[in-house]
Design a protein around this motif. Sequence first.
Motif, PDB file in Angstrom:
ATOM      1  N   LEU A 289      73.154  61.156  58.724  1.00 15.12           N
ATOM      2  CA  LEU A 289      72.804  62.269  57.847  1.00 15.12           C
ATOM      3  C   LEU A 289      72.457  61.818  56.432  1.00 15.12           C
ATOM      4  CD1 LEU A 289      75.540  64.732  59.087  1.00 15.12           C
ATOM      5  CD2 LEU A 289      73.085  65.221  59.087  1.00 15.12           C
TER       6      LEU A 289
ATOM      7  N   ALA B 250      72.249  66.734  63.279  1.00 17.17           N
ATOM      8  CA  ALA B 250      71.597  65.938  62.236  1.00 17.17           C
ATOM      9  C   ALA B 250      70.104  66.239  62.171  1.00 17.17           C
ATOM     10  CB  ALA B 250      71.833  64.450  62.491  1.00 17.17           C
TER      11      ALA B 250
ATOM     12  N   GLU C 179      75.864  65.857  68.132  1.00 17.52           N
ATOM     13  CA  GLU C 179      75.862  65.413  66.739  1.00 17.52           C
ATOM     14  C   GLU C 179      74.463  65.003  66.293  1.00 17.52           C
ATOM     15  OE1 GLU C 179      80.526  63.960  66.506  1.00 17.52           O
ATOM     16  OE2 GLU C 179      78.936  62.457  66.374  1.00 17.52           O
TER      17      GLU C 179
ATOM     18  N   LYS D  43      67.368  57.726  62.072  1.00 18.41           N
ATOM     19  CA  LYS D  43      67.345  58.403  60.769  1.00 18.41           C
ATOM     20  C   LYS D  43      65.924  58.403  60.202  1.00 18.41           C
ATOM     21  CE  LYS D  43      69.688  56.464  57.396  1.00 18.41           C
ATOM     22  NZ  LYS D  43      70.813  56.164  56.452  1.00 18.41           N
TER      23      LYS D  43
ATOM     24  N   TYR E 145      67.867  67.930  58.915  1.00 23.04           N
ATOM     25  CA  TYR E 145      66.655  67.375  58.306  1.00 23.04           C
ATOM     26  C   TYR E 145      65.458  68.331  58.418  1.00 23.04           C
ATOM     27  CZ  TYR E 145      68.642  62.671  57.665  1.00 23.04           C
ATOM     28  OH  TYR E 145      69.387  61.592  57.253  1.00 23.04           O
TER      29      TYR E 145
ATOM     30  N   SER F  56      76.428  58.567  64.087  1.00 21.74           N
ATOM     31  CA  SER F  56      75.959  59.900  64.478  1.00 21.74           C
ATOM     32  C   SER F  56      76.430  60.966  63.494  1.00 21.74           C
ATOM     33  CB  SER F  56      76.450  60.248  65.892  1.00 21.74           C
ATOM     34  OG  SER F  56      77.872  60.221  65.962  1.00 21.74           O
ATOM     35  N   LYS F  57      77.074  60.520  62.423  1.00 18.55           N
ATOM     36  CA  LYS F  57      77.595  61.469  61.423  1.00 18.55           C
ATOM     37  C   LYS F  57      77.067  61.098  60.038  1.00 18.55           C
ATOM     38  CE  LYS F  57      81.888  62.433  64.028  1.00 18.55           C
ATOM     39  NZ  LYS F  57      81.742  61.501  65.170  1.00 18.55           N
TER      40      LYS F  57
ATOM     41  N   GLN G 180      79.925  69.130  63.265  1.00 12.67           N
ATOM     42  CA  GLN G 180      78.601  69.659  63.572  1.00 12.67           C
ATOM     43  C   GLN G 180      78.383  70.914  62.731  1.00 12.67           C
ATOM     44  OE1 GLN G 180      78.161  70.062  67.922  1.00 12.67           O
ATOM     45  NE2 GLN G 180      79.707  68.444  68.147  1.00 12.67           N
TER      46      GLN G 180
END
Length: 409
Positions: free
Chosen positions: A53, A164, A160, A139, A168, A48-49, A327
């Motif tokens: 990303l 992300a 989170e 993703k 994007y 989630s990080k 975040q």
Amino acid sequence: MPEETFVIVGAGLAGAKAAETLREEGFAGRVLLIGEEIERPYERPPLSKGFLLDKEPRDKAHVHEADWYDKHDVELRVGVSVTAIDRAAHEVRLSTKEPIRYGKLLLATGASPRRLEVPGSKLQGIHYLRTMADSAALKQALAHGGRRVVVAGAGWIGLEAAAAARAYGNDVTIIEPEPAPLHAALGPELGRLFADLHHEHGVDVRLDQGVAGFWGAGQVSAVVTSGGAEVPADVVVVGIGVRPNAGLAEKAGLEVSDGILVDQSLRTSDPDVYAAGDVANAYNPLLGRRIRVEHWANALNGGPAAARAMLGHDVVYDRIPYFFSDQYDLGMEMSGVAAPGEYDKVVYRGDVAAREFVAFWLNEGRVVGGMNVNVWDVTGDVQALIRSGRPVDEARLADPAVPLADLVA
């Protein structure tokens, strides 16, 4: 005499670190590490990080290099599950039908996402985030930008994922039934901080309402809230918590209640069976009660603690719960327990408006939780305050000129 076999069920961070510790502590017997996923053990925070990303490669999440297991004589079985435990025979049965006899058994089976059981929940485009495959799929769904993303649940994973999605270039709406994000983890005071943070980054945060259903013809196109609103959606992320994977233990007759019940040495009701990580509901002597912790640090530290206990060491696992999150431009570390009902006051040190501060949750004058926001290298002092259990002077606690270490001495 045949060598003793230690079996670890669950090839995540807790299981992998337990296997590592067994070898570091000199255990020369057979170590069998069994995982349902086809991936070798990996850490979950990147999902989630950094990995989500696209800032970190897939391999960075893995606990060990690919050849580590062979080099340390750890039998890693991936894509295999344990279907039953025969405690009387000291055996586990694998999905391959193979029985394996164990001397000691560690259950590090983790947890699974809670599912939204509402109309339309089987539509395409609805994502849960728990595995590497989940993160890779999400993703791909977010990466092109310009999509309408709805996040169900404003817990850590939901927030989170929302950050992300905004990174994007997607439009993001968060739907949360509680009055503030992270309400169950931080209470309303700090929850509002995260609501404001996401508002400032263009997220539509809708509180006090849940998800009643999804619309779409094969692919999700809208989320229906409990208030009757329809929110357009090309992508949905559901983050409404997890359930401990305790079914295997329960079928084996082990004591289970919100996870596998273990003592301060992470031993279950069977003296030859242990549990660690998300699935373990452990007695913490520092807190004086049981607690089930779902965070990365608990797996990182709990796996080795269980391994040492399996080897007969005198283990007291009394770690203070710890979590971190990133975040947007906010980084934080959280120590302790600060859920509503666990505290009666929040004290701040630093500049809250600039989001450079430490928040302390107090109960009867004693620090029970602390969160540093864009302030670093204070976690040890915060945890020392919690561990001391002593009443603190609130004025000194709030004064940045007073070293935190002085409040413990």
